[in-house]
Design a protein around this motif. Structure first.
Motif, mmCIF file in Angstrom:
data_model
loop_
_atom_site.group_PDB
_atom_site.id
_atom_site.type_symbol
_atom_site.label_atom_id
_atom_site.label_comp_id
_atom_site.label_asym_id
_atom_site.label_seq_id
_atom_site.Cartn_x
_atom_site.Cartn_y
_atom_site.Cartn_z
ATOM 1 N N GLU A 50 0.817 -1.211 0.000
ATOM 2 C CA GLU A 50 0.000 0.000 0.000
ATOM 3 C C GLU A 50 0.853 1.264 0.000
ATOM 4 O OE1 GLU A 50 -3.358 0.503 -0.207
ATOM 5 O OE2 GLU A 50 -3.461 -1.613 -0.661
ATOM 6 N N PHE A 54 2.018 5.841 -7.326
ATOM 7 C CA PHE A 54 1.792 5.686 -8.754
ATOM 8 C C PHE A 54 3.062 6.118 -9.460
ATOM 9 C CE2 PHE A 54 -3.084 6.288 -8.908
ATOM 10 C CZ PHE A 54 -3.249 4.949 -8.652
ATOM 11 N N ASP A 71 -6.086 0.184 -11.433
ATOM 12 C CA ASP A 71 -5.596 0.017 -10.062
ATOM 13 C C ASP A 71 -6.107 -1.333 -9.583
ATOM 14 O OD1 ASP A 71 -4.469 0.500 -7.563
ATOM 15 O OD2 ASP A 71 -6.287 1.460 -6.823
ATOM 16 N N ARG A 72 -5.207 -2.246 -9.360
ATOM 17 C CA ARG A 72 -5.589 -3.615 -8.986
ATOM 18 C C ARG A 72 -5.180 -3.914 -7.549
ATOM 19 N NH1 ARG A 72 -7.250 -6.162 -13.479
ATOM 20 N NH2 ARG A 72 -6.590 -5.300 -15.465
ATOM 21 N N ASP A 73 -5.923 -4.813 -6.915
ATOM 22 C CA ASP A 73 -5.561 -5.231 -5.563
ATOM 23 C C ASP A 73 -4.458 -6.282 -5.639
ATOM 24 O OD1 ASP A 73 -6.853 -7.562 -6.350
ATOM 25 O OD2 ASP A 73 -8.533 -7.338 -4.970
ATOM 26 N N ARG A 79 -9.771 -2.744 -8.985
ATOM 27 C CA ARG A 79 -10.456 -1.955 -7.954
ATOM 28 C C ARG A 79 -10.979 -0.650 -8.529
ATOM 29 N NH1 ARG A 79 -8.369 -0.729 -2.683
ATOM 30 N NH2 ARG A 79 -7.514 1.047 -3.755
ATOM 31 N N SER A 81 -10.357 2.310 -12.065
ATOM 32 C CA SER A 81 -9.771 2.635 -13.352
ATOM 33 C C SER A 81 -9.742 4.152 -13.471
ATOM 34 C CB SER A 81 -10.604 2.016 -14.474
ATOM 35 O OG SER A 81 -10.128 2.437 -15.722
ATOM 36 N N THR A 104 -14.955 3.023 -10.051
ATOM 37 C CA THR A 104 -14.655 2.085 -8.975
ATOM 38 C C THR A 104 -15.458 0.814 -9.211
ATOM 39 O OG1 THR A 104 -16.383 2.899 -7.511
ATOM 40 C CG2 THR A 104 -14.219 3.950 -7.352
ATOM 41 N N ARG A 127 -1.466 9.173 -2.387
ATOM 42 C CA ARG A 127 -2.517 8.807 -3.343
ATOM 43 C C ARG A 127 -3.840 9.496 -3.010
ATOM 44 N NH1 ARG A 127 -2.346 2.548 -4.631
ATOM 45 N NH2 ARG A 127 -4.222 3.202 -5.678
ATOM 46 N N THR A 153 -7.528 7.443 -2.673
ATOM 47 C CA THR A 153 -7.665 6.322 -3.600
ATOM 48 C C THR A 153 -7.283 4.985 -2.971
ATOM 49 O OG1 THR A 153 -5.439 6.695 -4.484
ATOM 50 C CG2 THR A 153 -7.272 7.796 -5.603
ATOM 51 N N LYS A 154 -6.552 4.999 -1.857
ATOM 52 C CA LYS A 154 -6.227 3.745 -1.159
ATOM 53 C C LYS A 154 -7.462 3.184 -0.465
ATOM 54 C CE LYS A 154 -1.519 4.967 0.125
ATOM 55 N NZ LYS A 154 -0.650 5.208 1.270
#
Length: 184
Positions: A50, A54, A71-73, A79, A81, A104, A127, A153-154
């Motif tokens: 985490e 970016f 953005d992927r987990d 998660r 775009s 989301t 982020r 965004t986290k």
């Protein structure tokens, strides 16, 4: 076999990529601290995924347009775009964004909501997105428009300030849900 024989075998055992790196360091075409920074980023990612920022290949003082970032987990599920109309790198850790659209997704991979930010800035380390212009959030059951917004965004949590207007769709569905809870 003596020591001199082993010394002759050593270069054959080392990969050509290592020789290229050594040559680049000796010729001065590869910055020595770049290797250390790369190892530091990899270590940081392993310790705390985490904490990663970016990494956009935009030099300071330059811009880019038409950027799409998924953005992927940690399992590889999408998660969020990010669709960025244009981005400008202000400094090492800040971007100025225009025409940002964030989609989301829920755990099943379905579209959850869409956030539209005409002008915003992003701190690449934390982020966190910040907008001082009106922001609109669309979801299947509501639409919210707020004066300005901060969006992490986290955690996928945001905070509006300024005037906020919310439109709720399908009010009949809400009434029946309330009656079901009241036992009617």
């Amino acid at each position: 076999m003596n020591w001199s024989d082993n010394a002759l075998l050593l270069p054959r055992m080392i990969r050509p990529a290592v020789w290229a790196l050594v040559a680049a360091l000796l010729l001065g075409s590869f910055p020595a601290d770049a290797w250390a920074k790369s190892k530091e980023k990899k270590k940081k990612k392993k310790e705390n995924p985490e904490a990663m920022t970016f990494d956009l290949p935009i030099p300071i003082g330059h811009g880019a347009s038409g950027i799409k970032l998924p953005d992927r987990d940690d399992k590889g599920n999408l998660r969020m775009s990010f669709e960025i109309g244009s981005a400008f790198r202000v400094d090492e850790t800040h971007l100025k964004l225009e025409n940002l659209k964030i989609e989301t997704f829920d755990d099943a991979g379905k579209l959850d909501m869409v956030i539209e930010m005409p002008e915003s800035s992003m701190d690449l380390q934390t982020r966190i997105l910040t907008s001082v212009n009106p922001v609109t959030i669309h979801r299947s059951d509501f639409e919210v428009r707020g004066g300005n917004m901060t969006f992490n965004t986290k955690t996928r949590q945001g905070k509006f300030s300024g005037p906020v207007r919310m439109l709720i769709f399908n009010r009949d569905g809400l009434d029946s849900a309330e009656k079901g809870e009241a036992g009617e």
